[in-house]
Design an enzyme around this catalytic site. Structure first.
Site, short mmCIF file in Angstrom:
data_model
loop_
_atom_site.label_atom_id
_atom_site.label_comp_id
_atom_site.label_asym_id
_atom_site.label_seq_id
_atom_site.Cartn_x
_atom_site.Cartn_y
_atom_site.Cartn_z
N LYS A 291 0.80 -1.23 0.00
CA LYS A 291 0.00 0.00 0.00
C LYS A 291 0.83 1.29 0.00
O LYS A 291 0.46 2.28 0.61
CB LYS A 291 -0.96 0.02 1.20
CG LYS A 291 -1.96 -1.11 1.20
CD LYS A 291 -2.85 -1.13 2.41
CE LYS A 291 -2.17 -1.74 3.61
NZ LYS A 291 -3.08 -2.14 4.68
N ASP B 267 -5.50 -6.32 10.50
CA ASP B 267 -6.84 -5.70 10.57
C ASP B 267 -7.97 -6.70 10.30
O ASP B 267 -9.07 -6.59 10.86
CB ASP B 267 -6.96 -4.48 9.63
CG ASP B 267 -6.48 -4.72 8.20
OD1 ASP B 267 -6.01 -5.84 7.91
OD2 ASP B 267 -6.58 -3.79 7.38
C1 BGC Z 1 -1.96 -5.95 3.65
C2 BGC Z 1 -2.80 -6.75 4.58
C3 BGC Z 1 -3.97 -5.92 5.05
C4 BGC Z 1 -4.73 -5.38 3.88
C5 BGC Z 1 -5.92 -4.53 4.27
C6 BGC Z 1 -2.81 -5.38 2.53
O1 BGC Z 1 -2.05 -4.55 1.71
O2 BGC Z 1 -0.95 -6.75 3.09
O3 BGC Z 1 -2.04 -7.19 5.69
O4 BGC Z 1 -4.80 -6.73 5.84
O5 BGC Z 1 -3.88 -4.61 3.07
O6 BGC Z 1 -5.54 -3.45 5.04
#
Ligand code: BGC
Length: 592
Positions: free
Chosen positions: A275, A310
């Protein structure tokens, strides 16, 4: 005719059809004013010029010839003026011909360009197609990959991470707990008061803050110091208005929404960032330890006693409210899912766990990949330009971080190659400038002239004057992108249900038991959190529609999707509470 959801009439007409039609007629204002017939002395218009007559180009010279043969009476001046008039008429006719042919040429070019634009859109739509048959293939692929990821480390692109969460909150949790939720564009600090009876969350206070962009790519110390000092301020503020006895130990659940290899329910090592976060020195380090050290550096007395994803927080809150909740999904900036798995199905750690029973598995489904996923050239380019190429392929087709940028790329292609938007705006080249909330606002614009679409194209992308049919085109692009994302997320959810035998098909090894399993379908609740699902109505509708299509009328009613607002944060506090009393299981797994 009523428009169906997402159905937009693009037509094949030209953007400015009325302007173009006018060009084929000879406008009255451009008719020759000095035609010889006006000069005759008998007072009659010998060759009447019908007012609304459109003159075919071939007739123009005949008309002039006829005028020359008309009887001339009177002075040479009249003859001379007649000649001038004829010349003028011929000149005007030629000019009109040129104007007309330029306009016709422009019209033909526009028509061709528009056809190409529509073709680009059609190709994109075909590339993103998710008929139910294909979704079922994705369902199967998800279930198979889940199994592979549980058999061995690295057995699948799905990491299927252990969480050491065996017991979801029972409802008996009591006391005041803190939670920190870090994972998207914002981070949240919560203080949750638990009353000790099921569904008795007495209250919770939340503080939301955006993560300053520079901290997403800085050092771990900078990021954690910022978080810890915000946490300290929050605690001081809260405790100045509520009683806190000095002897009470402050306990914290930390929601850290990135792939973490847990070493216990309260510790774990960061595998990689997603992200848009890139803090190199953090990868491979213990996340809880980094936070605990920052808390101490900031002079706060608080113990991190749960480290969770999360998805796990959302599952915890979902299960707290409804025991049939066995799956949780996040569809926000990023996307992921977790679920409750039988311990004996987690083959990769057989014999290593000391606590028997089910365990929550964090799938990290954002990294799921299958050849059945409908991938277009825009997805390939987006991936190549991202800080994590070849990673998080499913996430890049589904989550809020990326959808707006896929739309931007399609608009850019149309704009560059076909010129329907006028000169290409330099803003359109800026990655992620079209954020997903803006895209959703354009998609859901229900004004007849798509005013919101025009506003966003003007304010964000600097396209000042986009005609209505091009605006419709933009809405259609948003629709294609969102529909694909929502339907793929639905297929992912049903893949999990299939893995745990709750999709009515009898699980991965379907066969003669299928009918029996249909008849005894258990009620299954899927907890969902994340802005894309909760704030974007069309996304939600597409997801729900696809769930029903894949599951079928008979099974669909037994699968319920429940939104868990603030689930990831409140769930962390709940788990901090349940872990403060229960025994903790640990395992040594070598870091990959
Ligand atoms: C992460 C996860 C997370 C998800 C939602 C992803 O980019 O790798 O660990 O649960 O985003 O936030």
């Amino acid at each position: 005719m009523m428009k169906k959801k997402g159905e937009i009439d693009l037509g094949l007409g030209l953007p400015r059809a009325s302007a173009v039609n006018r060009s084929t007629a000879w406008p009255s204002s451009r008719r020759p004013r000095h035609h010889p017939r006006r000069e005759t002395t008998d007072g009659h218009d010998k060759v009447p010029f019908p007012k609304d007559r459109k003159i075919p180009y071939g007739e123009i010279s005949q008309f002039s010839k006829r005028s020359k043969q008309m009887p001339r009476e009177g002075s040479e001046k009249v003859v001379y003026m007649g000649k001038v008039g004829v010349k003028l008429a011929v000149g005007c006719a030629v000019a009109a011909c040129v104007v007309a042919s330029v306009m016709v040429g422009r019209r033909v070019r526009r028509k061709r360009a528009w056809r190409r634009v529509v073709r680009v859109l059609e190709e994109f739509e075909e590339g993103c197609a998710t008929p139910v048959g294909r979704l079922r293939q994705v369902v199967d692929a998800m279930a198979v990959e889940m199994h592979a990821g549980l058999v061995s480390e690295g057995g699948s692109k799905l990491k299927m991470l252990l969480t050491f969460v065996h017991n979801l909150p029972s409802g008996s949790e009591k006391g005041t707990y803190y939670a920190l939720d870090l994972g998207g564009t914002n981070f949240r600090i919560l203080r949750v008061q638990l009353g000790g009876q099921r569904s008795a969350i007495i209250g919770h206070d939340v503080d939301r803050q955006p993560i300053p962009l520079h901290l997403m790519t800085g050092t771990s110390e900078e990021l954690f110091d910022f978080i810890a000092s915000s946490l300290k301020e929050f605690v001081e503020r809260e405790e100045s208005v509520s009683e806190h006895s000095k002897s009470e130990r402050r306990e914290l659940g930390f929601t850290f929404s990135f792939p973490v290899k847990q070493t216990s329910s309260s510790s774990g090592i960061l595998i990689k960032w997603t992200k848009g976060f890139v803090i190199e020195d953090m990868v491979g380090r213990d996340v809880s330890e980094c936070l605990q050290q920052a808390i101490s550096r900031n002079g706060l007395d608080m113990q991190v006693n749960a480290l969770i994803n999360d998805t796990v927080g959302t599952l915890a809150l979902g299960h707290y409210h409804d025991e049939d909740t066995v799956v949780a999904v996040i569809i926000g900036t990023g996307t992921n899912a977790c679920y409750l798995e039988r311990a004996d199905a987690i083959i990769k750690c057989q014999g290593l766990l000391t606590t028997p029973g089910d365990m929550v598995v964090n799938m990290e489904w954002g990294n799921f990949w299958s050849s059945h996923l409908p991938r277009t050239s825009y997805d390939i380019d987006l991936d190549a330009d991202s800080p994590n190429p070849n990673d998080q392929g499913f996430e890049k087709m589904i989550s809020g971080m990326y959808l707006g940028d896929i739309v931007r790329r399609v608009i850019l292609r149309m704009s560059e190659e076909l010129g329907v938007f006028g000169p290409v705006s330099s803003k359109l080249h800026v990655p992620f400038i079209l954020r997903t909330p803006l895209m959703a606002a354009m998609h859901e614009d229900d004004t007849p002239d798509l005013r919101e679409v025009a506003r966003i194209l003007r304010d964000t992308l600097e396209f000042p004057d986009i005609p209505l049919n091009v605006r419709k085109l933009v809405v259609k692009v948003c629709d294609v992108v969102t529909r694909r994302a929502a339907r793929l997320a639905a297929a992912g959810i049903i893949g999990i249900l299939k893995k745990i035998g709750r999709d009515g098909s009898g699980g991965i090894a379907r066969g003669k038991n299928e009918a029996a399993s249909r008849s005894k379908m258990r009620r299954t609740v899927v907890a969902v959190e994340g802005g894309l699902y909760t704030n974007y109505t069309l996304f939600r509708e597409y997801l729900n529609e696809a769930m029903s299509q894949i599951l079928g009328e008979e099974i669909a009613p037994s699968v319920i999707i429940k939104v868990m607002e603030d689930g990831s944060g409140i769930g962390a506090a709940l788990l901090a509470a349940s872990h403060s009393t229960s025994s903790v299981d640990t395992i040594q797994i070598p870091y990959m």
